[in-house]
Design a protein around this motif. Sequence first.
Motif, PDB file in Angstrom:
ATOM      1  N   SER A 198       0.833  -1.213   0.000  1.00 34.78           N
ATOM      2  CA  SER A 198       0.000   0.000   0.000  1.00 34.78           C
ATOM      3  C   SER A 198       0.863   1.256   0.000  1.00 34.78           C
ATOM      4  O   SER A 198       0.617   2.199  -0.758  1.00 34.78           O
TER       5      SER A 198
ATOM      6  N   PHE B  74      -6.738   6.538  -0.616  1.00 32.18           N
ATOM      7  CA  PHE B  74      -5.506   6.130  -1.301  1.00 32.18           C
ATOM      8  C   PHE B  74      -5.324   7.007  -2.542  1.00 32.18           C
ATOM      9  O   PHE B  74      -6.200   7.048  -3.408  1.00 32.18           O
TER      10      PHE B  74
ATOM     11  N   VAL C 104      -1.447   7.113   1.685  1.00 26.70           N
ATOM     12  CA  VAL C 104      -2.648   6.620   2.367  1.00 26.70           C
ATOM     13  C   VAL C 104      -2.955   7.531   3.558  1.00 26.70           C
ATOM     14  O   VAL C 104      -2.095   7.764   4.406  1.00 26.70           O
TER      15      VAL C 104
ATOM     16  N   CYS D 202       0.856   4.014  -2.903  1.00 29.12           N
ATOM     17  CA  CYS D 202      -0.088   5.111  -2.636  1.00 29.12           C
ATOM     18  C   CYS D 202       0.304   5.946  -1.429  1.00 29.12           C
ATOM     19  O   CYS D 202       0.962   5.460  -0.501  1.00 29.12           O
TER      20      CYS D 202
END
Length: 274
Positions: free
Chosen positions: A174, A204, A180, A178
């Motif tokens: 993640s 995101f 986040v 991205c």
Amino acid sequence: MLPALRTTVEAHGLMAKKALGQNFLLDQNITDKIIRLSLAGQNLSDYKGANVFEIGPGPGGLTRAILSAEPDNLTVIEMDERCIDIMQEIKNKVGDRLTIINGDALKQNLAALADAPRHIVSNLPYNISVPLLISWLKDIENFTSLTLMFQKEVAERIMAKTKTKDYGRISVLSQLLCKVEKLFDLNPECFVPAPKIWSSVLLFTPLHSGLSEKDIANIERLTTLAFGQRRKMIRQSLKSISNLELLCQKLNIPLTMRAEELTPEQYLALARLL
């Protein structure tokens, strides 16, 4: 004008199904807040000119909030036939701005269904939230944003930093792909039926970090091995990687480190040498 959400739920005898991971969000103030904070986090005022996807719309609380942000089109993907009937009622009011797919979201290639820019906004079915996220992360260059609700403990794993107990495979993937951000947490009482756990809404935003399919596959391989034996030093957990000592020496990564001590960037650097 659409009937009140609770009226719709009662009219359709819509009790949430545990087998489908359903917990319905019926408070329109909260669904509106999800959209408002998501748009604000992207410096947008609406979804005009964009195509949006929603997975598991249920009785349509979030669906209504998304539509009020005026996307060119909203595609909903739902397995529960009872909810399809509710979506059809909404479509009768809004017309072609709503596309309904009765099927399994895990089998859909969203990027093939509508043109960019594409956003995903969903209160995800808890039982498939992580597989769905991983499939979208692998295809993240095709999306402008993902606004997703998870169980709070899953959200904490996604956002976890190195050297913490929650840090793991999903954190690495993640955070490499991205930016986040947590938008807010939701009390169980917000849902019908109330689950036993809190939920969190995450935004995101793709980093466009240029990871190839090979990079992602190698990161998955490394993190599966490392976190599969997270208490062991990588000398042991990654011993099946050929020339491990040489590769780690090149990157100045001590073999005495454990899985949760390597940063996402170190996993990527190692993945690119495989």
